[in-house]
Design a protein around this motif. Sequence first.
Motif, short mmCIF file in Angstrom:
data_model
loop_
_atom_site.label_atom_id
_atom_site.label_comp_id
_atom_site.label_asym_id
_atom_site.label_seq_id
_atom_site.Cartn_x
_atom_site.Cartn_y
_atom_site.Cartn_z
N THR A 1 3.16 2.60 -1.03
CA THR A 1 2.24 1.93 -0.11
C THR A 1 0.82 2.46 -0.29
OG1 THR A 1 4.01 1.59 1.51
CG2 THR A 1 1.73 1.48 2.32
N LEU A 2 0.70 3.79 -0.39
CA LEU A 2 -0.62 4.39 -0.56
C LEU A 2 -1.26 3.96 -1.87
CD1 LEU A 2 -2.15 6.56 1.25
CD2 LEU A 2 -1.64 8.16 -0.60
N ARG A 3 -0.46 3.89 -2.93
CA ARG A 3 -0.98 3.50 -4.24
C ARG A 3 -1.41 2.03 -4.26
NH1 ARG A 3 -0.12 6.69 -8.61
NH2 ARG A 3 0.25 4.92 -9.99
N MET A 4 -0.73 1.19 -3.48
CA MET A 4 -1.18 -0.20 -3.38
C MET A 4 -2.53 -0.27 -2.67
SD MET A 4 2.11 -2.68 -2.74
CE MET A 4 2.95 -1.74 -1.47
N GLY B 1 -5.15 0.67 -5.10
CA GLY B 1 -5.30 -0.21 -6.25
C GLY B 1 -4.63 0.31 -7.49
N LEU B 2 -3.79 1.36 -7.34
CA LEU B 2 -3.07 1.94 -8.48
C LEU B 2 -1.74 1.25 -8.72
CD1 LEU B 2 -3.81 5.71 -7.76
CD2 LEU B 2 -5.10 4.12 -9.19
N ASP C 1 -7.04 -7.60 -4.40
CA ASP C 1 -7.32 -8.13 -5.73
C ASP C 1 -8.51 -7.43 -6.39
OD1 ASP C 1 -9.19 -9.09 -3.95
OD2 ASP C 1 -9.19 -11.14 -4.71
N LYS C 2 -9.00 -6.35 -5.75
CA LYS C 2 -10.15 -5.62 -6.29
C LYS C 2 -9.68 -4.46 -7.17
CE LYS C 2 -13.18 -7.92 -3.75
NZ LYS C 2 -14.15 -8.86 -4.36
N LYS C 3 -10.51 -4.07 -8.13
CA LYS C 3 -10.22 -2.89 -8.93
C LYS C 3 -10.37 -1.64 -8.06
CE LYS C 3 -11.85 -4.92 -13.27
NZ LYS C 3 -12.84 -4.82 -14.38
N PRO C 4 -9.68 -0.55 -8.41
CA PRO C 4 -9.76 0.66 -7.59
C PRO C 4 -11.19 1.12 -7.32
CG PRO C 4 -8.01 0.88 -9.20
CD PRO C 4 -8.72 -0.40 -9.53
N LEU D 1 -7.58 8.44 1.24
CA LEU D 1 -6.14 8.39 1.03
C LEU D 1 -5.70 9.75 0.53
CD1 LEU D 1 -5.79 4.96 -0.85
CD2 LEU D 1 -5.71 5.38 1.62
N MET D 2 -4.65 10.31 1.14
CA MET D 2 -4.17 11.64 0.75
C MET D 2 -2.67 11.59 0.52
SD MET D 2 -6.41 14.13 3.24
CE MET D 2 -8.19 13.89 3.40
#
Length: 388
Positions: free
Chosen positions: A50-53, A56-57, A74-77, A162-163
Amino acid sequence: MARLELDDLTKVFTDDDGGEVVAVEEVSIDIADGEFLVLVGPSGCGKSTTLRMIAGLETVSDGRIRLGDRVIDDKKPQDRDIAMVFQSYALYPHMTVRGNMSFGLEESTEMPDDEIRTLVDDTAGMLGIAELLERTPTELSGGQRQRVALGRAIVREPEVFLMDEPLSNLDAKLRSEMRTELQRLQEDLDTTTVYVTHDQTEAMTMGDRIAILNDGRLQQVATPLEAYHQPANRFVAGFIGEPSMNFFDVEVQGDQLVHAPAGDTGTGEFSYPISADTRESLQATSRATLGIRPEDIEIVGAAESGRDFETTVDVVEPMGDENNLYLGFSADSERTFVATVGGMRRVGEGQPAVARVPESAIHLFDADTGEALQNRTLRDAAATEPEL
């Protein structure tokens, strides 16, 4: 800073055989501007995915992520205005602390060098690492590396931090110190933060709210006290709290809850009388699960009512300020349950003990779905503690 919304967020992976594996399923959370939200759950529950979504990873299979008034899934990280702190710190070993903290700003912004230097100096001072700016990561302790990783995120002045389990590589003493420091930082910066951990202590002490996940599904979003005293279901009740809540499968027979465990060669069977209000909360349910937290069980001198049970102490687990007593309904009972008493109370293994289970402290769950049918209220819990 901005409000972060997860709307039916779903992630599906494809395994080696071409089958679908649902890692996160329709998770919806509304995270307020400046809130510290902790995602907690057992390993493999979907919290890091969830955090990686959000970062953007990982791509989103379905659902939406909104930051303020922008859809960002839909954006880049680099275009999300989000900074992430990793479990492994992810520092560049050949760069100094200053280089690590300034690298992102130098590469992705037009900020002048003197402004970057001032921002890095100010952030390092806030984190207590100003004297380390010219050292490399190999010359730092684990706690110092963690502060550098935090500083690298802070200098970007993102809308969201985000951690991902940032304290898991630290020893117990340093973890405790860093928990306090992270709370202070978040209050000072007032930045929306999503923090992932499997550690209940971190979740309960750090979060404004906690979101509990299991098998990719969101179980409950609540304040730490609400999740502890008013769990949405049996999973949350058993996951939050250490030692875990005691559970007994019971049959509802009039104004009695009857526990008759199959295969228990000891006298594990008991009946527990309930009031009309408790009976009403069970509605037409014929089977339920009774839950009681260890600290809510009272060890008394003698049995005085049907809610007092004669037991035998099987194991004593000294914890310093308290003792965890593992109790059986007889000396040869195959099943034990836990009661917590003060650390100065002397209790020996094999000793008889009368365990009182107050009705005001019990929880009841549907035997089939696990959904909560009755919880103790926060008012009841607060009534047991003196006001400050």
